[in-house]
Design a protein around this motif. Structure first.
Motif, PDB file in Angstrom:
ATOM      1  N   LEU A  54      23.396  65.917 -51.446  1.00 33.50           N
ATOM      2  CA  LEU A  54      22.274  64.765 -51.144  1.00 33.50           C
ATOM      3  C   LEU A  54      21.315  64.762 -52.461  1.00 33.50           C
ATOM      4  CD1 LEU A  54      21.819  66.248 -47.584  1.00 33.50           C
ATOM      5  CD2 LEU A  54      22.765  64.136 -48.186  1.00 33.50           C
ATOM      6  N   VAL A  55      20.858  65.904 -52.842  1.00 39.91           N
ATOM      7  CA  VAL A  55      19.941  65.789 -54.093  1.00 39.91           C
ATOM      8  C   VAL A  55      20.516  64.816 -55.300  1.00 39.91           C
ATOM      9  CG1 VAL A  55      18.911  66.999 -55.902  1.00 39.91           C
ATOM     10  CG2 VAL A  55      18.944  67.882 -53.839  1.00 39.91           C
ATOM     11  N   LEU A  56      21.987  64.950 -55.739  1.00 41.96           N
ATOM     12  CA  LEU A  56      22.237  64.417 -56.547  1.00 41.96           C
ATOM     13  C   LEU A  56      22.647  62.667 -56.096  1.00 41.96           C
ATOM     14  CD1 LEU A  56      25.279  66.688 -57.640  1.00 41.96           C
ATOM     15  CD2 LEU A  56      23.259  66.223 -58.939  1.00 41.96           C
ATOM     16  N   GLY A  57      22.795  62.542 -54.818  1.00 43.93           N
ATOM     17  CA  GLY A  57      22.871  61.176 -54.360  1.00 43.93           C
ATOM     18  C   GLY A  57      21.673  60.367 -54.523  1.00 43.93           C
ATOM     19  N   VAL A  58      20.501  61.137 -54.099  1.00 47.51           N
ATOM     20  CA  VAL A  58      19.110  60.556 -54.065  1.00 47.51           C
ATOM     21  C   VAL A  58      18.792  60.284 -55.530  1.00 47.51           C
ATOM     22  CG1 VAL A  58      16.842  60.971 -54.067  1.00 47.51           C
ATOM     23  CG2 VAL A  58      18.153  61.723 -52.131  1.00 47.51           C
ATOM     24  N   LEU A  59      19.163  61.166 -56.526  1.00 47.49           N
ATOM     25  CA  LEU A  59      18.984  60.785 -57.833  1.00 47.49           C
ATOM     26  C   LEU A  59      19.815  59.674 -58.765  1.00 47.49           C
ATOM     27  CD1 LEU A  59      18.944  64.624 -59.509  1.00 47.49           C
ATOM     28  CD2 LEU A  59      17.135  63.048 -59.125  1.00 47.49           C
ATOM     29  N   THR A  60      21.004  59.590 -57.992  1.00 49.51           N
ATOM     30  CA  THR A  60      22.057  58.341 -58.459  1.00 49.51           C
ATOM     31  C   THR A  60      21.265  57.196 -57.726  1.00 49.51           C
ATOM     32  OG1 THR A  60      24.046  59.799 -58.381  1.00 49.51           O
ATOM     33  CG2 THR A  60      24.149  57.383 -58.280  1.00 49.51           C
ATOM     34  N   GLY A  61      20.635  57.172 -56.608  1.00 52.78           N
ATOM     35  CA  GLY A  61      20.001  55.873 -56.254  1.00 52.78           C
ATOM     36  C   GLY A  61      18.842  55.686 -57.090  1.00 52.78           C
ATOM     37  N   ALA A  62      17.899  56.666 -57.242  1.00 48.42           N
ATOM     38  CA  ALA A  62      16.972  56.466 -58.392  1.00 48.42           C
ATOM     39  C   ALA A  62      17.406  55.865 -59.919  1.00 48.42           C
ATOM     40  CB  ALA A  62      16.333  57.739 -58.585  1.00 48.42           C
ATOM     41  N   LEU A  63      18.667  56.411 -60.143  1.00 47.45           N
ATOM     42  CA  LEU A  63      19.059  55.786 -61.396  1.00 47.45           C
ATOM     43  C   LEU A  63      19.519  54.369 -61.410  1.00 47.45           C
ATOM     44  CD1 LEU A  63      20.291  56.376 -64.324  1.00 47.45           C
ATOM     45  CD2 LEU A  63      22.149  57.180 -63.267  1.00 47.45           C
ATOM     46  N   CYS A  64      20.023  53.973 -60.191  1.00 43.61           N
ATOM     47  CA  CYS A  64      20.433  52.588 -59.815  1.00 43.61           C
ATOM     48  C   CYS A  64      19.329  51.716 -59.921  1.00 43.61           C
ATOM     49  CB  CYS A  64      21.079  52.539 -58.728  1.00 43.61           C
ATOM     50  SG  CYS A  64      21.645  50.942 -57.891  1.00 43.61           S
ATOM     51  N   MET A  65      18.052  52.144 -59.433  1.00 41.33           N
ATOM     52  CA  MET A  65      16.827  51.389 -59.169  1.00 41.33           C
ATOM     53  C   MET A  65      16.150  51.148 -60.432  1.00 41.33           C
ATOM     54  SD  MET A  65      15.345  52.309 -55.669  1.00 41.33           S
ATOM     55  CE  MET A  65      15.163  53.889 -55.806  1.00 41.33           C
ATOM     56  N   TYR A  66      16.581  51.926 -61.417  1.00 33.34           N
ATOM     57  CA  TYR A  66      15.678  52.094 -62.834  1.00 33.34           C
ATOM     58  C   TYR A  66      16.089  50.815 -63.791  1.00 33.34           C
ATOM     59  CZ  TYR A  66      14.037  53.477 -67.380  1.00 33.34           C
ATOM     60  OH  TYR A  66      13.206  53.365 -68.574  1.00 33.34           O
ATOM     61  N   LYS A  67      14.931  49.951 -63.862  1.00 35.16           N
ATOM     62  CA  LYS A  67      14.883  48.686 -64.412  1.00 35.16           C
ATOM     63  C   LYS A  67      15.913  47.893 -63.885  1.00 35.16           C
ATOM     64  CE  LYS A  67      12.758  50.429 -68.811  1.00 35.16           C
ATOM     65  NZ  LYS A  67      12.885  50.508 -70.085  1.00 35.16           N
ATOM     66  N   ASN A  68      16.099  47.959 -62.448  1.00 33.30           N
ATOM     67  CA  ASN A  68      17.323  47.161 -62.190  1.00 33.30           C
ATOM     68  C   ASN A  68      17.082  46.703 -60.549  1.00 33.30           C
ATOM     69  OD1 ASN A  68      20.302  45.964 -62.534  1.00 33.30           O
ATOM     70  ND2 ASN A  68      20.485  47.406 -60.568  1.00 33.30           N
ATOM     71  N   LYS A  69      17.306  45.866 -60.208  1.00 32.31           N
ATOM     72  CA  LYS A  69      17.262  45.079 -58.853  1.00 32.31           C
ATOM     73  C   LYS A  69      18.295  45.734 -58.001  1.00 32.31           C
ATOM     74  CE  LYS A  69      14.073  41.313 -59.642  1.00 32.31           C
ATOM     75  NZ  LYS A  69      13.639  39.853 -59.660  1.00 32.31           N
ATOM     76  N   PHE A  71      22.231  49.450 -50.180  1.00 36.22           N
ATOM     77  CA  PHE A  71      22.961  49.907 -51.362  1.00 36.22           C
ATOM     78  C   PHE A  71      22.521  51.454 -51.745  1.00 36.22           C
ATOM     79  CE2 PHE A  71      24.398  50.193 -55.593  1.00 36.22           C
ATOM     80  CZ  PHE A  71      25.657  50.372 -55.708  1.00 36.22           C
ATOM     81  N   VAL A  72      21.175  51.379 -52.119  1.00 32.05           N
ATOM     82  CA  VAL A  72      20.783  52.587 -52.779  1.00 32.05           C
ATOM     83  C   VAL A  72      20.789  53.719 -51.741  1.00 32.05           C
ATOM     84  CG1 VAL A  72      18.485  53.767 -53.326  1.00 32.05           C
ATOM     85  CG2 VAL A  72      19.113  51.437 -54.292  1.00 32.05           C
ATOM     86  N   ILE A  73      20.588  53.490 -50.476  1.00 31.86           N
ATOM     87  CA  ILE A  73      20.726  54.564 -49.419  1.00 31.86           C
ATOM     88  C   ILE A  73      22.173  55.062 -49.182  1.00 31.86           C
ATOM     89  CG2 ILE A  73      20.766  54.837 -46.602  1.00 31.86           C
ATOM     90  CD1 ILE A  73      18.256  53.139 -46.705  1.00 31.86           C
ATOM     91  N   ALA A  74      23.126  54.076 -49.365  1.00 31.15           N
ATOM     92  CA  ALA A  74      24.583  54.352 -49.245  1.00 31.15           C
ATOM     93  C   ALA A  74      24.800  55.305 -50.695  1.00 31.15           C
ATOM     94  CB  ALA A  74      25.226  53.001 -49.519  1.00 31.15           C
ATOM     95  N   LEU A  75      24.325  54.955 -51.551  1.00 29.53           N
ATOM     96  CA  LEU A  75      24.627  55.875 -52.707  1.00 29.53           C
ATOM     97  C   LEU A  75      24.142  57.468 -52.667  1.00 29.53           C
ATOM     98  CD1 LEU A  75      23.526  53.852 -56.025  1.00 29.53           C
ATOM     99  CD2 LEU A  75      25.788  54.516 -55.339  1.00 29.53           C
TER     100      LEU A  75
END
Length: 221
Positions: free
Chosen positions: A24-39, A44-48
């Motif tokens: 879960l922690v890695l998934g949340v961090l991946t979602g944050a990575l996806c949102m970084y300077k990107n729409k 989708f972020v919740i799915a990640l």
């Protein structure tokens, strides 16, 4: 250090909770990575965020059972036909979350965390270096001219003055063949001179439509 915390075929409550928490922690961090300077969309972020934990539980349930593994592979194959295709970046992050879920599902929590750190740093470095991106001053230019004008070389002097490069990529007729629409790929010498550049084109094309903007990126994997 990189050994699995799951020993044998028995999965204890402690190992399950540790693997799930890491997923879960890695998934949340991946979602944050996806949102970084990107729409990205919220869904989708919740799915990640939840995907690593879902994959982890599936791997734990399979746990060496070949029949179950084949059924799971078939279920993952069906997901492709129920999902809209995403950008190359989104698909890459999906594969990353699945890889981390596979690792935590087998008990390799440190390996999963190390994989995320390496890939996150690598992706951020590539983004900061603008790897694969076009030139910052690149523009798509569309100019409409009358059928009485010869478009070959019509704007060459203006391109020489205001652009570093200019290439005619497409010509098409519009308005029942009475107008031509010219599409150019240009790189501006100075973006601050764009208005003056367009004003001079307007004087030459009879004040017909002109469209100038950043190139549309078509992402594909």
């Amino acid at each position: 250090m990189l050994q699995s915390i799951i020993t044998g075929t028995e999965i204890t409550l402690t190992s399950f909770l540790i693997c799930t928490a890491v997923s879960l922690v890695l998934g949340v961090l991946t979602g944050a990575l996806c949102m970084y300077k990107n729409k990205s969309s919220q869904s989708f972020v919740i799915a990640l965020a939840v995907l690593p934990a879902v994959v982890q539980v599936i791997i734990m349930l399979v746990n060496g059972n070949i029949g179950t593994g084949v059924a799971v592979a078939g279920a993952f194959g069906l997901v492709r036909f129920r999902s809209a295709s995403g950008s190359a970046r989104e698909i890459s992050l999906i594969f990353l979350t699945m890889a981390m879920g596979l690792a935590t599902g087998m008990g390799y929590v440190v390996l999963a965390a190390l994989l995320f750190v390496i890939m996150a740093v690598f992706l951020l470095l590539l983004q900061a270096a603008r790897f694969g991106a076009g030139q910052a001053d690149e523009r798509d230019l569309k100019i409409t001219i009358g059928e009485n004008l010869d478009y070959d070389g019509l704007f060459d002097d203006l391109f020489e003055t205001y652009t570093r490069s200019a290439e005619l990529s497409r010509v098409k007729t519009t308005n029942m063949g009475t107008l031509y629409e010219l599409e150019y790929k240009i790189v501006m010498k100075d973006p601050h001179n764009t208005k003056q550049f367009l004003d001079e084109i307007r004087c030459r094309n009879g004040n017909l439509n002109i469209v100038c903007g950043k190139p549309v990126t078509r992402e594909a994997l």
